[in-house]
Motif scaffolding. Structure first.
Motif, mmCIF file in Angstrom:
data_model
loop_
_atom_site.group_PDB
_atom_site.id
_atom_site.type_symbol
_atom_site.label_atom_id
_atom_site.label_comp_id
_atom_site.label_asym_id
_atom_site.label_seq_id
_atom_site.Cartn_x
_atom_site.Cartn_y
_atom_site.Cartn_z
ATOM 1 N N UNK A 1 0.830 -1.207 0.000
ATOM 2 C CA UNK A 1 0.000 0.000 0.000
ATOM 3 C C UNK A 1 0.870 1.266 0.000
ATOM 4 N N UNK A 2 1.925 1.276 0.797
ATOM 5 C CA UNK A 2 2.830 2.427 0.837
ATOM 6 C C UNK A 2 3.512 2.617 -0.513
ATOM 7 N N UNK A 3 3.945 1.530 -1.132
ATOM 8 C CA UNK A 3 4.597 1.659 -2.440
ATOM 9 C C UNK A 3 3.618 2.143 -3.505
ATOM 10 N N UNK A 4 2.368 1.694 -3.464
ATOM 11 C CA UNK A 4 1.361 2.180 -4.410
ATOM 12 C C UNK A 4 1.121 3.670 -4.218
ATOM 13 N N UNK A 5 1.098 4.111 -2.972
ATOM 14 C CA UNK A 5 0.928 5.541 -2.709
ATOM 15 C C UNK A 5 2.116 6.328 -3.237
ATOM 16 N N UNK A 6 3.314 5.821 -3.042
ATOM 17 C CA UNK A 6 4.506 6.506 -3.546
ATOM 18 C C UNK A 6 4.484 6.649 -5.054
ATOM 19 N N UNK A 7 4.074 5.601 -5.739
ATOM 20 C CA UNK A 7 4.010 5.670 -7.193
ATOM 21 C C UNK A 7 2.913 6.629 -7.647
#
Length: 142
Positions: free
Chosen positions: A77-83
């Motif tokens: 979820x954090x990586x999706x938000x970063x992208x």
């Protein structure tokens, strides 16, 4: 083996970065990689869940598996938000614009709002040339 390690390190740095810009092509590529990792993780944990269901003596392993699942999905979820933030930067927008769809998803309990917003970001073109978030990303990056 060192090359694989470098490749994994580069991938992790790429998905957990919140600054700069991200092209549509790179966004799609990283999403496909995350999807494949998620499917592999789901398959593995599904098999372990079935094993643990029929072997109740492994309570500690079952608890550890739940904790690993939470950490894994939180990191996804954090990586999706970063992208998504980097795609907003590519469009010349602030990354804070991602907060409203998340709040709407949480308040209304409709995760589909976040999913639609996330996929729409992948279809919208970025600004031509440099903007305040950096130079235009090239599509030929690895």
């Amino acid at each position: 083996m060192k090359e694989f390690g470098r490749s994994c390190e580069k991938f992790l740095r790429e998905i957990f970065k919140f600054s700069g810009r991200l092209s549509r092509q790179k966004y799609a590529l990283l999403n496909r990689k995350l999807f494949c990792i998620g499917v592999l993780f789901l398959t593995g944990t599904f098999v372990l869940d079935i094993f643990l269901e029929y072997n109740p003596g492994y309570v500690l392993l079952s608890s550890a598996l739940k904790a690993i699942k939470i950490m894994f999905w939180l990191s996804i979820w954090i990586s999706l938000m970063g992208m998504a933030v980097r795609r907003l930067h590519d469009r010349g927008s602030s990354g804070w614009k991602i907060v409203m769809p998340i709040i709407i998803s949480i308040v209304t309990d409709l995760i589909i709002v976040w999913i639609i917003y996330y996929f729409v970001l992948g279809r919208l073109e970025g600004t031509d040339g440099a903007n305040k978030y950096g130079d235009k990303p090239s599509d030929d990056e690895d």
